[in-house]
Design a protein around this motif. Structure first.
Motif, PDB file in Angstrom:
ATOM      1  N   GLN A  31      61.239 -12.895  69.031  1.00  0.00           N
ATOM      2  CA  GLN A  31      62.570 -12.971  68.435  1.00  0.00           C
ATOM      3  C   GLN A  31      62.550 -12.489  66.994  1.00  0.00           C
ATOM      4  OE1 GLN A  31      63.492 -17.157  69.211  1.00  0.00           O
ATOM      5  NE2 GLN A  31      65.194 -16.542  70.535  1.00  0.00           N
ATOM      6  N   ARG A  32      61.535 -12.897  66.247  1.00  0.00           N
ATOM      7  CA  ARG A  32      61.462 -12.512  64.841  1.00  0.00           C
ATOM      8  C   ARG A  32      61.242 -11.009  64.679  1.00  0.00           C
ATOM      9  NH1 ARG A  32      58.201 -17.657  62.081  1.00  0.00           N
ATOM     10  NH2 ARG A  32      60.046 -18.995  61.979  1.00  0.00           N
ATOM     11  N   ALA A  33      60.477 -10.430  65.570  1.00  0.00           N
ATOM     12  CA  ALA A  33      60.289  -8.976  65.522  1.00  0.00           C
ATOM     13  C   ALA A  33      61.601  -8.270  65.860  1.00  0.00           C
ATOM     14  CB  ALA A  33      59.188  -8.560  66.496  1.00  0.00           C
ATOM     15  N   ALA A  34      62.311  -8.799  66.841  1.00  0.00           N
ATOM     16  CA  ALA A  34      63.594  -8.207  67.236  1.00  0.00           C
ATOM     17  C   ALA A  34      64.632  -8.357  66.132  1.00  0.00           C
ATOM     18  CB  ALA A  34      64.098  -8.864  68.517  1.00  0.00           C
ATOM     19  N   ASN A  35      64.553  -9.457  65.371  1.00  0.00           N
ATOM     20  CA  ASN A  35      65.525  -9.681  64.299  1.00  0.00           C
ATOM     21  C   ASN A  35      65.467  -8.581  63.245  1.00  0.00           C
ATOM     22  OD1 ASN A  35      66.614 -12.006  65.383  1.00  0.00           O
ATOM     23  ND2 ASN A  35      65.262 -13.380  64.249  1.00  0.00           N
ATOM     24  N   ILE A  36      64.272  -8.102  62.946  1.00  0.00           N
ATOM     25  CA  ILE A  36      64.112  -7.033  61.951  1.00  0.00           C
ATOM     26  C   ILE A  36      64.809  -5.763  62.431  1.00  0.00           C
ATOM     27  CG2 ILE A  36      62.440  -5.558  60.779  1.00  0.00           C
ATOM     28  CD1 ILE A  36      60.472  -7.922  60.910  1.00  0.00           C
ATOM     29  N   VAL A  37      64.659  -5.469  63.723  1.00  0.00           N
ATOM     30  CA  VAL A  37      65.295  -4.282  64.299  1.00  0.00           C
ATOM     31  C   VAL A  37      66.810  -4.438  64.303  1.00  0.00           C
ATOM     32  CG1 VAL A  37      65.521  -2.882  66.382  1.00  0.00           C
ATOM     33  CG2 VAL A  37      63.278  -3.789  65.731  1.00  0.00           C
ATOM     34  N   ARG A  38      67.285  -5.605  64.723  1.00  0.00           N
ATOM     35  CA  ARG A  38      68.735  -5.831  64.795  1.00  0.00           C
ATOM     36  C   ARG A  38      69.369  -5.827  63.412  1.00  0.00           C
ATOM     37  NH1 ARG A  38      69.605 -10.511  69.447  1.00  0.00           N
ATOM     38  NH2 ARG A  38      68.935  -9.231  71.220  1.00  0.00           N
ATOM     39  N   ALA A  39      68.654  -6.359  62.435  1.00  0.00           N
ATOM     40  CA  ALA A  39      69.174  -6.345  61.066  1.00  0.00           C
ATOM     41  C   ALA A  39      69.329  -4.913  60.580  1.00  0.00           C
ATOM     42  CB  ALA A  39      68.236  -7.124  60.146  1.00  0.00           C
ATOM     43  N   SER A  40      68.372  -4.064  60.899  1.00  0.00           N
ATOM     44  CA  SER A  40      68.436  -2.656  60.509  1.00  0.00           C
ATOM     45  C   SER A  40      69.625  -1.969  61.175  1.00  0.00           C
ATOM     46  CB  SER A  40      67.132  -1.949  60.888  1.00  0.00           C
ATOM     47  OG  SER A  40      67.199  -0.571  60.592  1.00  0.00           O
ATOM     48  N   GLU A  41      69.839  -2.296  62.445  1.00  0.00           N
ATOM     49  CA  GLU A  41      70.969  -1.712  63.171  1.00  0.00           C
ATOM     50  C   GLU A  41      72.301  -2.172  62.584  1.00  0.00           C
ATOM     51  OE1 GLU A  41      70.158  -2.994  67.122  1.00  0.00           O
ATOM     52  OE2 GLU A  41      68.754  -1.342  67.547  1.00  0.00           O
ATOM     53  N   MET A  42      72.384  -3.447  62.197  1.00  0.00           N
ATOM     54  CA  MET A  42      73.633  -3.944  61.615  1.00  0.00           C
ATOM     55  C   MET A  42      73.856  -3.352  60.229  1.00  0.00           C
ATOM     56  SD  MET A  42      75.209  -7.808  61.457  1.00  0.00           S
ATOM     57  CE  MET A  42      75.632  -7.783  63.212  1.00  0.00           C
ATOM     58  N   THR A 146      66.860 -10.743  49.365  1.00  0.00           N
ATOM     59  CA  THR A 146      67.590 -10.688  50.643  1.00  0.00           C
ATOM     60  C   THR A 146      69.047 -10.267  50.471  1.00  0.00           C
ATOM     61  OG1 THR A 146      68.108 -13.048  50.457  1.00  0.00           O
ATOM     62  CG2 THR A 146      66.144 -12.446  51.727  1.00  0.00           C
ATOM     63  N   ARG A 147      69.420  -9.811  49.299  1.00  0.00           N
ATOM     64  CA  ARG A 147      70.839  -9.534  49.052  1.00  0.00           C
ATOM     65  C   ARG A 147      71.419  -8.520  50.041  1.00  0.00           C
ATOM     66  NH1 ARG A 147      73.683  -9.406  43.173  1.00  0.00           N
ATOM     67  NH2 ARG A 147      75.829  -9.326  43.914  1.00  0.00           N
ATOM     68  N   THR A 148      70.655  -7.465  50.315  1.00  0.00           N
ATOM     69  CA  THR A 148      71.134  -6.461  51.272  1.00  0.00           C
ATOM     70  C   THR A 148      71.249  -7.065  52.669  1.00  0.00           C
ATOM     71  OG1 THR A 148      70.190  -4.633  50.003  1.00  0.00           O
ATOM     72  CG2 THR A 148      70.669  -4.217  52.325  1.00  0.00           C
ATOM     73  N   LEU A 149      70.256  -7.868  53.060  1.00  0.00           N
ATOM     74  CA  LEU A 149      70.320  -8.525  54.364  1.00  0.00           C
ATOM     75  C   LEU A 149      71.533  -9.453  54.453  1.00  0.00           C
ATOM     76  CD1 LEU A 149      66.585  -9.466  55.034  1.00  0.00           C
ATOM     77  CD2 LEU A 149      67.965  -7.842  56.350  1.00  0.00           C
ATOM     78  N   VAL A 150      71.812 -10.164  53.382  1.00  0.00           N
ATOM     79  CA  VAL A 150      72.980 -11.062  53.365  1.00  0.00           C
ATOM     80  C   VAL A 150      74.267 -10.253  53.519  1.00  0.00           C
ATOM     81  CG1 VAL A 150      74.337 -12.636  51.925  1.00  0.00           C
ATOM     82  CG2 VAL A 150      71.852 -12.891  52.050  1.00  0.00           C
ATOM     83  N   GLU A 151      74.351  -9.119  52.843  1.00  0.00           N
ATOM     84  CA  GLU A 151      75.525  -8.262  52.973  1.00  0.00           C
ATOM     85  C   GLU A 151      75.649  -7.718  54.386  1.00  0.00           C
ATOM     86  OE1 GLU A 151      75.119  -5.293  49.982  1.00  0.00           O
ATOM     87  OE2 GLU A 151      75.694  -6.623  48.333  1.00  0.00           O
ATOM     88  N   ASP A 152      74.513  -7.355  54.983  1.00  0.00           N
ATOM     89  CA  ASP A 152      74.535  -6.842  56.359  1.00  0.00           C
ATOM     90  C   ASP A 152      75.004  -7.934  57.326  1.00  0.00           C
ATOM     91  OD1 ASP A 152      73.552  -4.472  55.364  1.00  0.00           O
ATOM     92  OD2 ASP A 152      71.467  -4.914  55.878  1.00  0.00           O
ATOM     93  N   PHE A 153      74.467  -9.139  57.156  1.00  0.00           N
ATOM     94  CA  PHE A 153      74.873 -10.243  58.018  1.00  0.00           C
ATOM     95  C   PHE A 153      76.362 -10.550  57.817  1.00  0.00           C
ATOM     96  CE2 PHE A 153      74.819 -14.566  59.790  1.00  0.00           C
ATOM     97  CZ  PHE A 153      73.954 -14.412  60.862  1.00  0.00           C
ATOM     98  N   GLY A 154      76.863 -10.285  56.618  1.00  0.00           N
ATOM     99  CA  GLY A 154      78.266 -10.528  56.311  1.00  0.00           C
ATOM    100  C   GLY A 154      79.220  -9.668  57.115  1.00  0.00           C
ATOM    101  N   LEU A 155      78.715  -8.604  57.730  1.00  0.00           N
ATOM    102  CA  LEU A 155      79.570  -7.778  58.589  1.00  0.00           C
ATOM    103  C   LEU A 155      80.183  -8.623  59.696  1.00  0.00           C
ATOM    104  CD1 LEU A 155      80.670  -5.006  59.488  1.00  0.00           C
ATOM    105  CD2 LEU A 155      78.541  -4.678  60.772  1.00  0.00           C
ATOM    106  N   ILE A 156      79.494  -9.681  60.088  1.00  0.00           N
ATOM    107  CA  ILE A 156      80.012 -10.579  61.128  1.00  0.00           C
ATOM    108  C   ILE A 156      81.391 -11.101  60.730  1.00  0.00           C
ATOM    109  CG2 ILE A 156      79.673 -12.814  62.262  1.00  0.00           C
ATOM    110  CD1 ILE A 156      76.643 -12.279  62.064  1.00  0.00           C
ATOM    111  N   ALA A 157      81.549 -11.472  59.454  1.00  0.00           N
ATOM    112  CA  ALA A 157      82.840 -11.984  58.987  1.00  0.00           C
ATOM    113  C   ALA A 157      83.910 -10.902  59.038  1.00  0.00           C
ATOM    114  CB  ALA A 157      82.703 -12.532  57.568  1.00  0.00           C
ATOM    115  N   ASP A 158      83.538  -9.664  58.693  1.00  0.00           N
ATOM    116  CA  ASP A 158      84.502  -8.562  58.748  1.00  0.00           C
ATOM    117  C   ASP A 158      84.954  -8.305  60.179  1.00  0.00           C
ATOM    118  OD1 ASP A 158      84.357  -8.129  55.985  1.00  0.00           O
ATOM    119  OD2 ASP A 158      82.607  -6.820  56.215  1.00  0.00           O
TER     120      ASP A 158
END
Length: 300
Positions: A31-42, A146-158
């Motif tokens: 899961q943790r390995a997949a999270n890195i890939v999914r974060a990049s995709e988001m 992690t600022r960029t990661l936080v911004e990427d995860f923030g796409l969920i709210a958008d």
């Protein structure tokens, strides 16, 4: 050791605790390995995302009370009728509660397709999601760079738009207070989001933290949990509470009197909005407690 038959009729040895733990750890590693890939995709999705010309703003309820998660097999035959198919569970849950705290994104960074599915399943309902931020940010990188990661995860709210509640950042028990960590933590957050931070070490319950949270509009998560300060902390117009259990994690069945204490604290705080999620899922305590807590709040 007890044995059981597999589907082919052959005797299959029951897994030992050590074997089950090994399988769990292997799954978490994947899961943790997949999270890195999914974060990049988001990240790529966020860069390409076009904000709608007229963004809608949700008119949130005063009381947003629900459970931490909604898909629990041990709720079948209780909250979920035994004959009800799992595809109908969310609809049943959302008929009973106006919000849910999604825990799955903590373990598995969601894809854009998954978020769109969240939207589809609540179509036509007054319902909001609170999303627990992925552990890649909070536990693996521990809120450092992690600022960029936080911004990427923030796409969920958008993507969720008016169906978005809060982002919950839960830090591990080993994450103790320091002035440097406080500064770094708050510097990673996107102030345009409704950010909630949950600590698991009591050193964070101090006035320096509260003052910094008030200055940035960050919501301090109050906890009802073993060995944590039992108090309501208000650092913004909204207050946020997670009910884990008093003496045992996830198993406590709150009495009406124990819930009334929190209702009184909320009343005295002067807050404008309440977010409260029950994480004591064992034996369906969360369901009963969340309904009783809502009843008491509305009786104010």
């Amino acid at each position: 050791m007890a044995e059981k038959k597999d589907h082919g009729g052959q005797e299959k040895q029951k897994a030992s605790p050590a074997e089950r733990l090994a399988r769990k750890l292997k799954k978490r590693e994947k899961q943790r390995a997949a999270n890195i890939v999914r974060a990049s995709e988001m990240h790529a999705e966020r860069i390409a995302f076009k904000t709608p010309d007229a963004q809608s703003h949700n008119k949130l309820e005063t009381f947003n009370i629900g459970c931490s998660g909604w898909f629990y097999w041990h709720w079948r035959g209780g909250f979920y009728p035994a004959e009800m198919p799992t595809k109908s569970w969310f609809s049943h849950y959302s008929d009973n509660f106006p919000t849910v705290e999604l825990n799955a994104p903590f373990y598995s960074w969601p894809t854009v397709k998954t978020v769109k599915e969240w939207l589809r399943q609540m179509e036509g309902k007054d319902f909001v999601y609170t999303v627990k931020v992925c552990e890649l940010i909070t536990h693996v990188k521990r809120m450092s760079r992690t600022r960029t990661l936080v911004e990427d995860f923030g796409l969920i709210a958008d993507l969720l738009g008016e169906k978005m509640g809060c982002f919950l950042f839960q830090l591990p028990p080993s994450y103790h207070y320091s002035a440097a960590r406080l500064k770094t933590l708050l510097g990673q957050l996107d102030p345009s989001r409704r950010n909630v931070v949950e600590f698991r070490h009591k050193s964070w319950w101090n006035e320096r933290v509260y003052a910094a949270f008030r200055k940035t509009g960050t919501i301090f998560c109050s906890c009802s949990g073993p060995r944590l300060p039992d108090e309501l902390v208000k650092t913004a117009d909204d207050v946020y509470i997670r009910f884990h259990g008093l003496t045992k994690w996830y198993r406590h069945d709150y009495t009406d009197e124990e819930l009334q204490l929190w209702v009184s604290r909320i009343r005295d705080s002067g807050c404008k909005r309440v977010w409260a999620y029950f994480n004591n899922d064992r034996d369906g305590h969360a369901i009963r407690n969340a309904k009783e807590f809502t009843r008491q709040l509305r009786a104010l």
